[in-house]
Design an enzyme around this catalytic site. Structure first.
Site, PDB file in Angstrom:
ATOM      1  N   GLY A  25     -21.284   6.706   2.069  1.00 45.15           N
ATOM      2  CA  GLY A  25     -20.089   6.981   1.165  1.00 45.15           C
ATOM      3  C   GLY A  25     -20.592   6.829  -0.354  1.00 45.15           C
ATOM      4  O   GLY A  25     -21.230   5.949  -0.888  1.00 45.15           O
ATOM      5  N   LYS A  40       0.853  -1.185   0.112  1.00 46.26           N
ATOM      6  CA  LYS A  40      -0.023   0.058   0.032  1.00 46.26           C
ATOM      7  C   LYS A  40       0.895   1.294   0.005  1.00 46.26           C
ATOM      8  O   LYS A  40       1.960   1.265   0.521  1.00 46.26           O
ATOM      9  CB  LYS A  40      -0.731  -0.077   1.194  1.00 46.26           C
ATOM     10  N   GLY A  67     -18.910   8.067  -2.877  1.00 41.34           N
ATOM     11  CA  GLY A  67     -17.591   8.015  -3.762  1.00 41.34           C
ATOM     12  C   GLY A  67     -17.578   7.183  -4.992  1.00 41.34           C
ATOM     13  O   GLY A  67     -18.724   6.438  -5.330  1.00 41.34           O
ATOM     14  N   ASN A  68     -16.462   6.620  -5.534  1.00 38.71           N
ATOM     15  CA  ASN A  68     -16.500   5.763  -6.542  1.00 38.71           C
ATOM     16  C   ASN A  68     -17.310   4.228  -6.263  1.00 38.71           C
ATOM     17  O   ASN A  68     -18.116   3.814  -6.704  1.00 38.71           O
ATOM     18  CB  ASN A  68     -15.129   5.454  -7.213  1.00 38.71           C
ATOM     19  N   ALA A  69     -16.943   3.714  -4.948  1.00 44.77           N
ATOM     20  CA  ALA A  69     -17.598   2.470  -4.719  1.00 44.77           C
ATOM     21  C   ALA A  69     -19.078   2.706  -4.294  1.00 44.77           C
ATOM     22  O   ALA A  69     -19.823   1.857  -4.783  1.00 44.77           O
ATOM     23  CB  ALA A  69     -16.697   1.962  -3.505  1.00 44.77           C
ATOM     24  N   GLY A  70     -19.068   3.716  -3.417  1.00 45.74           N
ATOM     25  CA  GLY A  70     -20.455   3.625  -2.926  1.00 45.74           C
ATOM     26  C   GLY A  70     -21.751   4.328  -3.882  1.00 45.74           C
ATOM     27  O   GLY A  70     -22.735   3.771  -3.996  1.00 45.74           O
TER      28      GLY A  70
HETATM   29  N1  GLU Z   1      -7.161   0.070  -3.557  1.00 44.58           N
HETATM   30  C1  GLU Z   1      -7.877  -0.912  -3.738  1.00 44.58           C
HETATM   31  C2  GLU Z   1      -8.042  -1.949  -2.628  1.00 44.58           C
HETATM   32  O1  GLU Z   1      -7.859  -1.426  -1.374  1.00 44.58           O
HETATM   33  C3  GLU Z   1      -7.326  -1.704  -5.094  1.00 44.58           C
HETATM   34  C4  GLU Z   1      -5.940  -2.054  -4.820  1.00 44.58           C
HETATM   35  C5  GLU Z   1      -5.336  -2.689  -6.235  1.00 44.58           C
HETATM   36  O2  GLU Z   1      -6.107  -2.581  -7.100  1.00 44.58           O
HETATM   37  O3  GLU Z   1      -4.312  -2.916  -6.480  1.00 44.58           O
HETATM   38  O4  GLU Z   1      -8.376  -3.078  -2.621  1.00 44.58           O
END
Ligand code: GLU
Length: 417
Positions: free
Chosen positions: A220, A109, A222-225
């Site tokens: 939320g 990350k 945003g993109n996911a919500g």
């Molecule tokens: N940020 C996303 C996660 O937390 C995707 C990570 C990725 O695609 O590498 O799963």
């Protein structure tokens, strides 16, 4: 393998959880060591020149928590509060997520400690390019493959890819995922996090004929919500509440999601906050405590905690965000029988399609949206079934079962000299 079959509980709060396990003595000293420390940790500080001519030092991180299963994989978030501990814990979570979904990746990350709202587009470009310049030697298609996370998007991935290719002196689209399609991005990556969660809900509610009987609150937008709200609405579920950081909207008869999206989104970018709409408003806290059938936290971590867990009424919680339910809250929810579908699987659609993107780039292919979604559905449902089977067999919560599968795969692949 001396690895204990006791109930291992891991979550993004890994330090605390690892401490618990240590106290329980459920793993040998060596095994504990294998997941106790992040494998590689990078912190960089680099200057950018702001639009007004002043210089600012940007602090950023990349943690490759564990590379047993392959190159690191995980997003980069831009947030004013990120620090090394948070990035490490999120990287630990990615290690479990790529493992439980059987991807050939380790967990990583990244984080940049800024509030993106305080920077112009050209400043954000400098910050993004600087991140890649500083970390160039640590990342790459076979070392560590970044992607978007909180407050980052395809445009930022595109700047990062361009910088990487300039330094490498060659085209290398597999360096990063979540890119725009024109840069080698995958069909379906933009909606994949929500899509994966949506497929899981399809399994959960396979026996429910009339989806309008399922009342949903989504925290939320945003993109996911927002994508989840749209998918559920289109499939006939009754989405009664949604929220962003400005407020929550509520209608017990169901919100008209397409209409709301029309007013708040343009070309995939959020153009208006929910509080600008003329609809009944409640607070984010009230949304979480609504008497609904399904609660989908899709914003930041920690929103369901020991303070509000008692008041959560939804019998099913699908974690579309990373770590929305804290361990203390989990105990309270479990005691009253709430079924929590852990983020490890519920939000893994993003990283699964990231894997497809990387794979397409390496093979020089471009799959159709249908192909991508079919493969996503197969993989996420396959992993979810294994989790459910183990949970049933050993009478574990879904989270414990998911963690147990994930950690076993990581430890089994440990390379010990
Ligand atoms: N940020 C996303 C996660 O937390 C995707 C990570 C990725 O695609 O590498 O799963």
């Amino acid at each position: 393998m001396v690895y204990s079959e006791n109930e291992l509980v891991f979550c993004v709060n890994c330090k605390k959880e690892i401490e618990n396990i240590k106290k329980q003595g459920v793993m040998t000293k060596e095994e504990l060591l294998l997941v106790k420390h992040p494998q590689k940790v990078f912190q960089v500080n680099y200057p950018i020149k702001k639009d007004d001519g002043t210089i600012e030092i940007i602090t950023a991180y990349r943690v490759q928590y564990n590379l047993n299963l392959g190159p690191g994989k995980g997003g980069i978030r831009f947030h004013q509060d990120v620090d090394l501990d948070e990035v490490s814990e999120l990287a630990f979570g990615m290690m479990l997520k790529t493992s439980v979904t059987d991807l050939p990746f380790g967990g990583a990350k990244g984080g940049v400690r800024i509030n993106p709202k305080n920077y112009s587009k050209s400043e954000l470009e400098k910050i993004s390019r600087g991140y890649v310049r500083e970390l160039f030697n640590a990342v790459g298609p076979t070392k560590d493959v970044p992607a978007p996370d909180v407050n980052t998007n395809p445009q930022i991935m595109s700047w990062m890819l361009d910088e990487y290719e300039k330094i490498a002196g060659e085209k290398s689209p597999a360096f990063i995922t979540g890119k725009p399609i024109s840069d080698g991005g995958s069909e379906g990556r933009d909606k994949s996090t929500a899509m994966g969660g949506f497929y899981i809900l399809g399994e959960e509610y396979a026996d429910v004929e009339d989806k309008s009987s399922i009342c949903v609150a989504i925290q939320g937008f945003g993109n996911a919500g927002s994508v989840m709200a749209e998918l559920l609405y289109n499939d006939g579920y009754k989405v009664v509440a949604i929220s962003d950081s400005s407020c929550a909207l509520y209608d017990k008869n169901g919100l008209n999601i397409p209409k709301i999206l029309e007013k708040t989104y343009k070309d995939g970018s959020k153009i208006a906050r929910l509080d600008s709409l003329d609809l009944e408003k409640i607070t984010n806290e009230e949304l979480l405590e609504l008497d609904v059938d399904l609660l989908v936290p899709a914003a930041l971590g920690g929103v369901i905690n020991s303070q509000n867990a008692d008041n959560i009424k939804a019998p099913i919680v699908l974690e579309l965000a990373n770590g929305p339910v804290l361990p203390d809250a989990e105990q309270i929810l479990e005691a009253k029988g709430t079924r929590i579908i852990p983020g490890l699987i519920a939000n893994s659609g993003g990283v699964i399609v990231s894997y497809f993107e990387w794979d397409q780039n390496l093979k020089g292919e471009h799959w159709t949206l249908e192909e991508v979604n079919t493969k996503l559905k197969d993989r996420i449902i396959g992993a979810f079934s294994k989790i459910k089977d183990l949970a049933q067999k050993e009478n574990l919560s879904l989270r414990k079962a998911a963690n147990k599968i994930a950690i076993k795969r990581v430890i089994d692949k440990a390379d010990i000299n």
